[in-house]
Design a protein around this motif. Structure first.
Motif, PDB file in Angstrom:
ATOM      1  N   ASN A  43      21.957  17.696  -5.213  1.00 58.98           N
ATOM      2  CA  ASN A  43      21.851  18.613  -4.083  1.00 58.98           C
ATOM      3  C   ASN A  43      20.927  18.122  -2.975  1.00 58.98           C
ATOM      4  O   ASN A  43      20.849  18.763  -1.921  1.00 58.98           O
ATOM      5  CB  ASN A  43      21.356  19.983  -4.556  1.00 58.98           C
ATOM      6  CG  ASN A  43      22.292  20.603  -5.570  1.00 58.98           C
ATOM      7  OD1 ASN A  43      23.510  20.502  -5.416  1.00 58.98           O
ATOM      8  ND2 ASN A  43      21.729  21.229  -6.595  1.00 58.98           N
ATOM      9  N   GLY A  44      20.194  17.039  -3.205  1.00 62.01           N
ATOM     10  CA  GLY A  44      19.259  16.610  -2.178  1.00 62.01           C
ATOM     11  C   GLY A  44      18.589  15.298  -2.479  1.00 62.01           C
ATOM     12  O   GLY A  44      18.812  14.669  -3.522  1.00 62.01           O
ATOM     13  N   ILE A  45      17.749  14.884  -1.547  1.00 58.90           N
ATOM     14  CA  ILE A  45      17.030  13.615  -1.625  1.00 58.90           C
ATOM     15  C   ILE A  45      15.535  13.911  -1.655  1.00 58.90           C
ATOM     16  O   ILE A  45      15.014  14.559  -0.739  1.00 58.90           O
ATOM     17  CB  ILE A  45      17.356  12.718  -0.419  1.00 58.90           C
ATOM     18  CG1 ILE A  45      18.865  12.444  -0.334  1.00 58.90           C
ATOM     19  CG2 ILE A  45      16.582  11.418  -0.496  1.00 58.90           C
ATOM     20  CD1 ILE A  45      19.273  11.768   0.957  1.00 58.90           C
ATOM     21  N   SER A  46      14.845  13.462  -2.690  1.00 59.84           N
ATOM     22  CA  SER A  46      13.393  13.607  -2.771  1.00 59.84           C
ATOM     23  C   SER A  46      12.740  12.437  -2.041  1.00 59.84           C
ATOM     24  O   SER A  46      13.209  11.293  -2.143  1.00 59.84           O
ATOM     25  CB  SER A  46      12.929  13.636  -4.231  1.00 59.84           C
ATOM     26  OG  SER A  46      13.519  14.723  -4.921  1.00 59.84           O
ATOM     27  N   PHE A  47      11.669  12.720  -1.317  1.00 62.45           N
ATOM     28  CA  PHE A  47      11.055  11.679  -0.494  1.00 62.45           C
ATOM     29  C   PHE A  47       9.540  11.856  -0.434  1.00 62.45           C
ATOM     30  O   PHE A  47       9.003  12.924  -0.749  1.00 62.45           O
ATOM     31  CB  PHE A  47      11.621  11.715   0.929  1.00 62.45           C
ATOM     32  CG  PHE A  47      11.203  12.932   1.699  1.00 62.45           C
ATOM     33  CD1 PHE A  47      10.078  12.910   2.521  1.00 62.45           C
ATOM     34  CD2 PHE A  47      11.912  14.125   1.590  1.00 62.45           C
ATOM     35  CE1 PHE A  47       9.674  14.033   3.221  1.00 62.45           C
ATOM     36  CE2 PHE A  47      11.511  15.258   2.281  1.00 62.45           C
ATOM     37  CZ  PHE A  47      10.392  15.214   3.108  1.00 62.45           C
ATOM     38  N   VAL A  48       8.868  10.786  -0.017  1.00 63.51           N
ATOM     39  CA  VAL A  48       7.429  10.788   0.268  1.00 63.51           C
ATOM     40  C   VAL A  48       7.226  10.104   1.609  1.00 63.51           C
ATOM     41  O   VAL A  48       7.802   9.037   1.859  1.00 63.51           O
ATOM     42  CB  VAL A  48       6.629  10.043  -0.819  1.00 63.51           C
ATOM     43  CG1 VAL A  48       5.168   9.895  -0.410  1.00 63.51           C
ATOM     44  CG2 VAL A  48       6.722  10.766  -2.146  1.00 63.51           C
ATOM     45  N   THR A  49       6.429  10.712   2.491  1.00 61.97           N
ATOM     46  CA  THR A  49       6.074  10.074   3.762  1.00 61.97           C
ATOM     47  C   THR A  49       4.620   9.610   3.686  1.00 61.97           C
ATOM     48  O   THR A  49       3.701  10.431   3.748  1.00 61.97           O
ATOM     49  CB  THR A  49       6.242  11.053   4.945  1.00 61.97           C
ATOM     50  OG1 THR A  49       5.487  12.241   4.680  1.00 61.97           O
ATOM     51  CG2 THR A  49       7.694  11.425   5.131  1.00 61.97           C
ATOM     52  N   PRO A  50       4.381   8.317   3.535  1.00 64.33           N
ATOM     53  CA  PRO A  50       3.002   7.822   3.395  1.00 64.33           C
ATOM     54  C   PRO A  50       2.107   8.127   4.590  1.00 64.33           C
ATOM     55  O   PRO A  50       0.896   8.260   4.435  1.00 64.33           O
ATOM     56  CB  PRO A  50       3.200   6.311   3.226  1.00 64.33           C
ATOM     57  CG  PRO A  50       4.584   6.163   2.685  1.00 64.33           C
ATOM     58  CD  PRO A  50       5.379   7.242   3.343  1.00 64.33           C
ATOM     59  N   LEU A  51       2.693   8.265   5.796  1.00 58.43           N
ATOM     60  CA  LEU A  51       1.868   8.497   6.977  1.00 58.43           C
ATOM     61  C   LEU A  51       1.112   9.814   6.884  1.00 58.43           C
ATOM     62  O   LEU A  51      -0.070   9.900   7.238  1.00 58.43           O
ATOM     63  CB  LEU A  51       2.740   8.480   8.238  1.00 58.43           C
ATOM     64  CG  LEU A  51       2.015   8.773   9.553  1.00 58.43           C
ATOM     65  CD1 LEU A  51       0.957   7.712   9.830  1.00 58.43           C
ATOM     66  CD2 LEU A  51       3.006   8.851  10.706  1.00 58.43           C
ATOM     67  N   PHE A  52       1.789  10.865   6.389  1.00 59.91           N
ATOM     68  CA  PHE A  52       1.172  12.184   6.317  1.00 59.91           C
ATOM     69  C   PHE A  52       0.929  12.656   4.888  1.00 59.91           C
ATOM     70  O   PHE A  52       0.405  13.757   4.690  1.00 59.91           O
ATOM     71  CB  PHE A  52       2.047  13.215   7.037  1.00 59.91           C
ATOM     72  CG  PHE A  52       2.181  12.973   8.510  1.00 59.91           C
ATOM     73  CD1 PHE A  52       1.072  13.043   9.338  1.00 59.91           C
ATOM     74  CD2 PHE A  52       3.400  12.659   9.057  1.00 59.91           C
ATOM     75  CE1 PHE A  52       1.187  12.820  10.703  1.00 59.91           C
ATOM     76  CE2 PHE A  52       3.533  12.440  10.423  1.00 59.91           C
ATOM     77  CZ  PHE A  52       2.420  12.512  11.245  1.00 59.91           C
ATOM     78  N   ALA A  59       0.821  -1.217   0.000  1.00 63.36           N
ATOM     79  CA  ALA A  59       0.000   0.000   0.000  1.00 63.36           C
ATOM     80  C   ALA A  59       0.853   1.265   0.000  1.00 63.36           C
ATOM     81  O   ALA A  59       0.548   2.233  -0.706  1.00 63.36           O
ATOM     82  CB  ALA A  59      -0.936  -0.005   1.208  1.00 63.36           C
ATOM     83  N   ASP A  60       1.920   1.294   0.792  1.00 62.94           N
ATOM     84  CA  ASP A  60       2.763   2.496   0.852  1.00 62.94           C
ATOM     85  C   ASP A  60       3.507   2.718  -0.456  1.00 62.94           C
ATOM     86  O   ASP A  60       3.655   3.858  -0.918  1.00 62.94           O
ATOM     87  CB  ASP A  60       3.760   2.383   2.006  1.00 62.94           C
ATOM     88  CG  ASP A  60       3.093   2.539   3.365  1.00 62.94           C
ATOM     89  OD1 ASP A  60       1.956   3.062   3.401  1.00 62.94           O
ATOM     90  OD2 ASP A  60       3.687   2.118   4.372  1.00 62.94           O
ATOM     91  N   THR A  61       3.966   1.631  -1.059  1.00 60.53           N
ATOM     92  CA  THR A  61       4.633   1.752  -2.355  1.00 60.53           C
ATOM     93  C   THR A  61       3.660   2.241  -3.420  1.00 60.53           C
ATOM     94  O   THR A  61       3.992   3.105  -4.234  1.00 60.53           O
ATOM     95  CB  THR A  61       5.240   0.400  -2.787  1.00 60.53           C
ATOM     96  OG1 THR A  61       6.159  -0.045  -1.784  1.00 60.53           O
ATOM     97  CG2 THR A  61       5.968   0.531  -4.113  1.00 60.53           C
ATOM     98  N   ARG A  62       2.439   1.699  -3.378  1.00 55.19           N
ATOM     99  CA  ARG A  62       1.425   2.122  -4.350  1.00 55.19           C
ATOM    100  C   ARG A  62       1.110   3.610  -4.184  1.00 55.19           C
ATOM    101  O   ARG A  62       1.001   4.332  -5.177  1.00 55.19           O
ATOM    102  CB  ARG A  62       0.160   1.285  -4.182  1.00 55.19           C
ATOM    103  CG  ARG A  62      -0.914   1.602  -5.219  1.00 55.19           C
ATOM    104  CD  ARG A  62      -2.021   0.572  -5.219  1.00 55.19           C
ATOM    105  NE  ARG A  62      -2.704   0.499  -3.955  1.00 55.19           N
ATOM    106  CZ  ARG A  62      -2.692  -0.542  -3.131  1.00 55.19           C
ATOM    107  NH1 ARG A  62      -1.987  -1.614  -3.455  1.00 55.19           N
ATOM    108  NH2 ARG A  62      -3.349  -0.520  -1.987  1.00 55.19           N
ATOM    109  N   TYR A  63       0.988   4.058  -2.951  1.00 51.27           N
ATOM    110  CA  TYR A  63       0.711   5.476  -2.719  1.00 51.27           C
ATOM    111  C   TYR A  63       1.859   6.337  -3.231  1.00 51.27           C
ATOM    112  O   TYR A  63       1.635   7.391  -3.838  1.00 51.27           O
ATOM    113  CB  TYR A  63       0.487   5.740  -1.227  1.00 51.27           C
ATOM    114  CG  TYR A  63       0.364   7.205  -0.915  1.00 51.27           C
ATOM    115  CD1 TYR A  63      -0.823   7.882  -1.179  1.00 51.27           C
ATOM    116  CD2 TYR A  63       1.440   7.920  -0.404  1.00 51.27           C
ATOM    117  CE1 TYR A  63      -0.933   9.242  -0.921  1.00 51.27           C
ATOM    118  CE2 TYR A  63       1.336   9.279  -0.147  1.00 51.27           C
ATOM    119  CZ  TYR A  63       0.151   9.929  -0.413  1.00 51.27           C
ATOM    120  OH  TYR A  63       0.046  11.277  -0.170  1.00 51.27           O
TER     121      TYR A  63
END
Length: 373
Positions: free
Chosen positions: A334-343, A167-171
């Motif tokens: 220059n940075g790391i792109s991320f996603v936090t599934p919790l929020f 589910a988190d990967t899908r999101y």
């Protein structure tokens, strides 16, 4: 006749019954009176039938290449002192989906009617194809992670997403795929001559408009006036031949004595009932500006509430701070792109911030980094 909340309908969908405290009424000529106890049973049965029908409709949308990218909405709980005490994703219930399916159907139906009646003065809503180069970049990133996305159509993208079991990967994939998607836009048929550009890509619909949310969008008010003009013209021609269509009178439009065919009547009355195409085009442009600005304000407001909630949580002595995890979507220079599934938050952690004394790596191995931010 009754008024139900989403929770009321959901309770029935889940197998429960409507509360006896919910008032029901029935028509008695020109008056209404309290309904009998059996009316609750009929309403519950109707909810069940509509729910089953909505499931069939939803399956049909996706079988015909529709795409839905879920964007998480957060809800916040405040105490009596108006302080933030809780935050969680807004739960989408079956009752929400029930209403959504019929709203989509109504919007498509109204779009077809006003386009047929006012070919040059219909206010519609289009969703253009995704940005090709950006979509290719996202799919290339996902391919490196072993996730293949078929971009042949909106439907094949949807199928690719639903084959992801986690589910988190899908999101996260859905969040990444929203980047190349263009925003929906209101337009006037007078301004676009290529019928193919009317399409709504995500819904795979040839014609679409917004009709069902008068309290939220001014575009819906315009569409209601166009439909009202259409009904006003219809009332002069079909009421004596079709008993299911009652006489229609509008306080907003002049009374007319149009004669002849419906097509002729619309042509004769369009200058009276419908604003000039140039004026409607200006309205469509203003609606787009307001829609985009409102979306940015909503997103900024949610982030502000989330920041305040996290700051308040960090000061608590019983459970200071919140530990969650993020999925890295891209590593740049220059940075790391991320996603936090919790929020449902996505962003970039810049390398120069990681070296700061307040933001440091406190654990690392070949697969995971644990950062104190």
């Amino acid at each position: 006749m009754t008024k139900l909340s989403y929770d009321d309908a959901q309770h029935v969908i889940d197998g429960g019954h409507l509360s006896k405290s919910i008032a029901c009424f029935e028509h008695n000529g020109a008056h209404t009176k309290p309904a009998s106890a059996q009316r609750h049973d009929k309403i519950e049965a109707s909810i069940g039938w509509f729910y089953q029908l909505s499931l069939i409709m939803r399956k049909w949308w996706f079988d015909t290449s529709a795409l839905s990218l879920h964007s998480m909405q957060l809800s916040f709980e405040l105490d009596d002192a108006r302080q933030l005490v809780a935050c969680q994703p807004y739960a989408i219930k079956d009752s929400n989906c029930l209403i959504k399916e019929f709203m989509l159907l109504a919007n498509m139906s109204i779009a077809a009617h006003i386009k047929a009646s006012f070919p040059n003065s219909a206010l519609l809503c289009r969703h253009a194809l995704p940005l090709e180069h950006c979509l290719e970049d996202v799919c290339h990133q996902l391919a490196h992670a072993g996730i293949e996305i078929d971009t042949q159509s909106a439907g094949t993208i949807s199928d690719s997403i639903w084959h992801i079991s986690n589910a988190d990967t899908r999101y996260t994939v859905e969040e990444m795929l929203t980047q190349p998607m263009q925003c929906t836009a209101y337009f006037l048929t007078h301004a676009i001559h290529d019928r193919a550009e009317y399409r709504h890509y995500a819904l795979n619909a040839p014609l679409y408009t917004h009709f069902t949310s008068l309290i939220c969008r001014y575009a819906d008010v315009i569409v209601h006036h166009l439909l009202e003009a259409l009904l006003a013209v219809h009332s002069n021609h079909v009421t004596t031949e079709h008993t299911l269509l009652p006489p229609y009178y509008s306080p907003f439009f002049l009374q007319t004595n149009a004669t002849g065919s419906l097509t002729t009547a619309i042509h004769d009355l369009q200058s009276i009932l419908v604003p000039a195409p140039e004026l409607l085009a200006i309205m469509a442009h203003q609606c787009n500006l307001c829609k985009d600005t409102a979306k940015k304000a909503q997103d900024a407001s949610l982030k502000l509430f989330l920041v305040n909630y996290l700051a308040a949580t960090a000061l608590r002595t019983d459970a200071p701070g919140i530990i969650t995890y993020a999925i890295v979507t891209k590593i740049g220079e220059n940075g790391i792109s991320f996603v936090t599934p919790l929020f449902g938050v996505n962003g970039i952690i810049y390398m120069d911030c990681i070296t700061d004394h307040k933001n440091q790596v406190i654990f690392a191995n070949g697969h995971e980094w644990k950062l104190h931010l």
